[in-house]
Design a protein around this motif. Sequence first.
Motif, PDB file in Angstrom:
ATOM      1  N   LEU A 141       0.840  -1.194   0.000  1.00  0.00           N
ATOM      2  CA  LEU A 141       0.000   0.000   0.000  1.00  0.00           C
ATOM      3  C   LEU A 141       0.879   1.249   0.000  1.00  0.00           C
ATOM      4  O   LEU A 141       0.588   2.248  -0.668  1.00  0.00           O
ATOM      5  CB  LEU A 141      -0.877  -0.032   1.257  1.00  0.00           C
ATOM      6  CG  LEU A 141      -2.260   0.585   1.219  1.00  0.00           C
ATOM      7  CD1 LEU A 141      -3.036   0.147   0.008  1.00  0.00           C
ATOM      8  CD2 LEU A 141      -3.024   0.214   2.473  1.00  0.00           C
ATOM      9  N   GLU A 142       1.977   1.193   0.746  1.00  0.00           N
ATOM     10  CA  GLU A 142       2.868   2.355   0.810  1.00  0.00           C
ATOM     11  C   GLU A 142       3.764   2.447  -0.426  1.00  0.00           C
ATOM     12  O   GLU A 142       4.251   3.525  -0.750  1.00  0.00           O
ATOM     13  CB  GLU A 142       3.700   2.332   2.093  1.00  0.00           C
ATOM     14  CG  GLU A 142       2.855   2.503   3.351  1.00  0.00           C
ATOM     15  CD  GLU A 142       1.749   3.548   3.189  1.00  0.00           C
ATOM     16  OE1 GLU A 142       2.064   4.727   2.934  1.00  0.00           O
ATOM     17  OE2 GLU A 142       0.557   3.185   3.278  1.00  0.00           O
ATOM     18  N   ILE A 143       3.960   1.342  -1.121  1.00  0.00           N
ATOM     19  CA  ILE A 143       4.652   1.414  -2.427  1.00  0.00           C
ATOM     20  C   ILE A 143       3.801   2.241  -3.371  1.00  0.00           C
ATOM     21  O   ILE A 143       4.293   3.126  -4.073  1.00  0.00           O
ATOM     22  CB  ILE A 143       4.875  -0.008  -2.998  1.00  0.00           C
ATOM     23  CG1 ILE A 143       6.034  -0.659  -2.257  1.00  0.00           C
ATOM     24  CG2 ILE A 143       5.107   0.041  -4.503  1.00  0.00           C
ATOM     25  CD1 ILE A 143       6.771  -1.722  -2.965  1.00  0.00           C
TER      26      ILE A 143
ATOM     27  N   PHE B  15      11.866   3.344  -9.650  1.00  0.00           N
ATOM     28  CA  PHE B  15      11.404   3.026  -8.294  1.00  0.00           C
ATOM     29  C   PHE B  15      11.305   1.510  -8.086  1.00  0.00           C
ATOM     30  O   PHE B  15      11.862   0.952  -7.132  1.00  0.00           O
ATOM     31  CB  PHE B  15      10.056   3.713  -8.073  1.00  0.00           C
ATOM     32  CG  PHE B  15       9.384   3.401  -6.768  1.00  0.00           C
ATOM     33  CD1 PHE B  15      10.108   3.335  -5.580  1.00  0.00           C
ATOM     34  CD2 PHE B  15       8.007   3.200  -6.721  1.00  0.00           C
ATOM     35  CE1 PHE B  15       9.473   3.043  -4.381  1.00  0.00           C
ATOM     36  CE2 PHE B  15       7.375   2.920  -5.523  1.00  0.00           C
ATOM     37  CZ  PHE B  15       8.106   2.838  -4.353  1.00  0.00           C
ATOM     38  N   LEU B  16      10.623   0.829  -8.996  1.00  0.00           N
ATOM     39  CA  LEU B  16      10.465  -0.622  -8.894  1.00  0.00           C
ATOM     40  C   LEU B  16      11.114  -1.269 -10.093  1.00  0.00           C
ATOM     41  O   LEU B  16      10.943  -0.803 -11.217  1.00  0.00           O
ATOM     42  CB  LEU B  16       8.979  -1.014  -8.923  1.00  0.00           C
ATOM     43  CG  LEU B  16       8.062  -0.543  -7.830  1.00  0.00           C
ATOM     44  CD1 LEU B  16       6.655  -1.055  -8.117  1.00  0.00           C
ATOM     45  CD2 LEU B  16       8.524  -1.059  -6.492  1.00  0.00           C
ATOM     46  N   LEU B  17      11.817  -2.366  -9.862  1.00  0.00           N
ATOM     47  CA  LEU B  17      12.380  -3.104 -10.983  1.00  0.00           C
ATOM     48  C   LEU B  17      12.124  -4.583 -10.735  1.00  0.00           C
ATOM     49  O   LEU B  17      12.370  -5.073  -9.628  1.00  0.00           O
ATOM     50  CB  LEU B  17      13.881  -2.812 -11.103  1.00  0.00           C
ATOM     51  CG  LEU B  17      14.534  -3.237 -12.412  1.00  0.00           C
ATOM     52  CD1 LEU B  17      13.890  -2.523 -13.587  1.00  0.00           C
ATOM     53  CD2 LEU B  17      16.026  -2.943 -12.407  1.00  0.00           C
TER      54      LEU B  17
ATOM     55  N   GLN C 274      13.456  -0.837  -5.856  1.00  0.00           N
ATOM     56  CA  GLN C 274      14.860  -0.658  -6.209  1.00  0.00           C
ATOM     57  C   GLN C 274      15.464   0.491  -5.412  1.00  0.00           C
ATOM     58  O   GLN C 274      16.571   0.414  -4.923  1.00  0.00           O
ATOM     59  CB  GLN C 274      14.968  -0.377  -7.698  1.00  0.00           C
ATOM     60  CG  GLN C 274      16.374  -0.033  -8.117  1.00  0.00           C
ATOM     61  CD  GLN C 274      16.509   0.169  -9.609  1.00  0.00           C
ATOM     62  OE1 GLN C 274      17.479  -0.186 -10.201  1.00  0.00           O
ATOM     63  NE2 GLN C 274      15.487   0.735 -10.238  1.00  0.00           N
ATOM     64  N   GLU C 275      14.720   1.562  -5.325  1.00  0.00           N
ATOM     65  CA  GLU C 275      15.217   2.744  -4.626  1.00  0.00           C
ATOM     66  C   GLU C 275      14.018   3.391  -3.960  1.00  0.00           C
ATOM     67  O   GLU C 275      13.082   3.799  -4.635  1.00  0.00           O
ATOM     68  CB  GLU C 275      15.859   3.697  -5.634  1.00  0.00           C
ATOM     69  CG  GLU C 275      16.359   4.989  -5.042  1.00  0.00           C
ATOM     70  CD  GLU C 275      17.287   4.788  -3.856  1.00  0.00           C
ATOM     71  OE1 GLU C 275      16.793   4.804  -2.708  1.00  0.00           O
ATOM     72  OE2 GLU C 275      18.500   4.597  -4.072  1.00  0.00           O
TER      73      GLU C 275
END
Lengths: 160, 944
Positions: A80-82, A116-118, A123-124
């Motif tokens: 949810l916070e992603i 952000f996502l990989l 990712q970061e």
Amino acid sequence: MQFMLLFSRQGKLRLQKWYVPLSDKEKKKITRELVQTVLARKPKMCSFLEWRDLKIVYKRYASLYFCCAIEDQDNELITLEIIHRYVELLDKYFGSVCELDIIFNFEKAYFILDEFLLGGEAQETSKKNVLKAIEQADLLQEVRHLMKLMLKTFYYFKFT
Amino acid sequence: MPAVSKGDGMRGLAVFISDIRNCKSKEAEIKRINKELANIRSKFKGDKALDGYSKKKYVCKLLFIFLLGHDIDFGHMEAVNLLSSNKYTEKQIGYLFISVLVNSNSELIRLINNAIKNDLSSRNPTFMCLALHCIANVGSREMAEAFASEIPRILVAGDTMDSVKQSAALCLLRLYKTSPDLVLMGEWTSRVVHLLNDQHMGVVTAAISLITCLSQKNPDEFKTCVSLAVSRLSRIVSSASTDLQDYTYYFVPAPWLSCKLLRLLQCYPPPEDGAVKGRLVECLETILNKAQEPPKSKKVQHSNAKNAILFEAISLIIHYDSEPNLLVRACNQLGQFLQHRETNLRYLALESMCTLASSEFSHEAVKTHIETVINALKTERDVSVRQRAADLLYAMCDRSNAKQIVAEMLSYLETADYSIREEMVLKVAILAEKYAVDYSWYVDTILNLIRIAGDYVSEEVWYRVIQIVINRDDVQGYAAKTVFEALQAPACHENMVKVGGYILGEFGNLIAGDPRSSPLVQFNLLHSKFHLCSVPTRALLLSAYIKFINLFPETKATIQEVLRCDSQIRNSDVELQQRAVEYLKLSSIASTDVLATVLEEMPPFPERESSILAKLKKKKGPGAVSVTELEDSKREGGELNGGGDRGPDTAAMAASNASTPSPSADLLGIRSAAPVGAAPASAGSLLVDVFSEAGPIAPSAAVNDDGFLRFVCKNNGVLFENQLLQIGIKSEYRQNLGRMYLFYGNKTSVQFASFTTTVSCPGELQSHILSMHLCTKPVEPLVEGGAQIQQVLNIECLTDFSDAPLLNIKFRYGGALQNLTLKLPVTINKFFQPTEMTSSDFFQRWKQLSQPQQEAQKIFKANHSMDTEVLKAKLLGLGTALLDNVDPNPENYVCAGVIQTKGQQVGCLLRLEPNAQAQMYRLTLRCSKDSVSRRLCELLAEQF
């Protein structure tokens, strides 16, 4: 995370990111099914639901639904916070983001997501670092743009 | 930052998107898109070379069209061209197109891989990241083949930029998920693990996902990560909310990383090192303590991040299942959440508690929340939350609260959502049977179930109640009385009519003494439902009627009249017509003695094995069932079913089933009709089986072969271990005979009940090759907490074989049935006799075995150390003789041996050629029997 979908209240898909190999037909089927399921839910309902053998985590921001599919052992709240962090990144980049920004600059939305996502994993997570990466890329472009501008308007350009 | 001033605004694209948005209809949109596609096609085909900007713009338009849901079949080449542009945004769009729209056109893949290769070696971090993102997004096998060996190098190189490391780690993870065989960490392992210590939090965040995935597959090689993860976690947990700067999220330090660390630790058992364990327990306690502190912010993001860590910590506590104190604290914390105003938290608390309920330490603590959970079932507005509550009630049910929980579930069923009714019905049926102490309660419950949710009661459920009533004579009168009353209702479910028809037909005499339920009253009641029922139910009722004629001669005239009327005897349905005709004849011709014999009371149902067992047996053929297994079903049957006489009176059955082996399976045909065959008379395990996919603590019967390959080159060790049970083996082999000692250790402090083990040979192993005689002695049914029991297995190898025997273990632990199937490490090489020979002998024989089928060869990557001593030990463990000074190349290993089976000896020669530089082996086997070559090659390829 297996995939992330962004869609509007009218059910229009605005962004799709798949982290598992699926056929186009399967992707369309999943999208149709999920959009329908999520849109049918009432505002106060919980943000998680079981779907096939996955867990769906979704949240609505203004007119857009952000919807992630995670596996059994993944953490719902952190997902949810992603979603929220991604919204913050879009917001910061576009300056109070709205659905139109994502429609017209869809490629940027993808680039930011990739930073952000990989492969479906964070990712970061630092907002600064993600935006720095994106801005650097923009800067690369802008420098060239400026150079062209400089050549054209050489006489008026002043270095400060 | 100003909106959309981002340098590269593509006006043409923006105009096109506006046009699409302005389309009033789907048709207009398609028309506009086709126009654009034609335009782009002509631009791409045109003579004039396009500049980079235009190419980028058109490729971007194609991408947009694709994302709208239309097919795109061109533009790939132009996108690939963009990859080699040195302008960043052109390259970026090229990569985006490839990532979204890649197809496996081999020519293109080669070009794409080339472009990626160039960018990876460009030493420009932004370009490298773009290339890595593309690999991670596509993740195809071709890409894995091209880059899987390069990326680990980038990941651990000292001069790689942090951002590139992050992308490399997750890129590798994606490749590992799609092609695990191509991603070999080998020498990089320890450097990858040490990324957990990296200065840069982003690098740790990315790398830990990779490490977690690799640890799940190769826990031993990565186990050094445990102590590193604990110390990293401890530093984060004890840091102030501002220490981590931008990695602090709404006052919570590094929530994503914390969750990932806790998740990684769940791949391992509790740390053995006392200091590490102490530190970890301290972390977990701190996390639990923080949950009690007042929030540092009112924002939901703050509490979500904090609770995400808390739930992950609780998962770890449950995973360890060894710290009673932490388990109880976790349970109390979840108890607080059960009443939280956030729906999300209530949902997660219910879900998490479900797993806590199966731990012996916290089962009782979970039970204290029963009222809250029942309340949730009644009052939650969201069906997915109610579903969780129902799951939890099911999980926390035991003998002490079964009546209350079943009653609550029944009353909930009246209003339950359609989507979950069927599951609820099964749950109620299982609980009612599992915890039935008095059977009148069980009968009441199932009849209520049919009354409330008849549509959702599957055949298995109502067959089951009938089987139980038939097998238990103390409940038959009660059952007859109860169904009779239930049938009084003006509208009752067809399933109720079925149960009623069957039970009154069998046991109506037990209540016939009461004038209010005299035979004729009973018949009239049943017959009043007849016309509303479907054909299968009517068929069942007709059978009940003929039974009535036998039980109550005074009803004969009435019933014969019913049978004789046109709607029966000339019924258009063949089945009904046949029954009417035959029953009518039977009742008028047969003497009362004959009638009484044919329609004798149903004999008790035989104890039947569970459907899992039945399935297993079907595979391995008759004769493979051990004594223990039969005893197992006997015991369970006795316990739950009250036993009763066994052995079906098949003659009577055949007679009472005389006329109709009908496909519409009624209960008369219960033993002959195939669909009913699935309903077991033992243990209620069928119901549990039916449910096992959905249940939270369902027994699993998947074959576990984790330990199997570790025993190819050794004979002793621990074959299997989980939180409850450890299984060790010791084995010895001579000639074609072997003996295996199995040690079962109960790791808990609680007794295992109904402990049974069965050894079976799947498929060919038993019937075709018939290779082994397995002789097992049964084990004791009770294993005390902390105790170890032993079992001996005698093995004889009749001929060579490829499959391994299966060991099935079942026991009850705290009420839950545990079911486990392991592959026993009995492999063909165990029957090796080493053979010493000289170099010339060896090569002479080698040449004799030169038919292509006799040779099996495999070239494979080294998975373990290539150290000489290790290899020698393994080859000796294999059972062959290791021959020195035979191969001209001293690096190579050659072995010889003879496999002893009862009927035959199989000579085997082996040659293993290591290549230390490439970390590869070539393994060649030549045996006098080709199936042996193949099998040995398969087995050995996994060992080095």
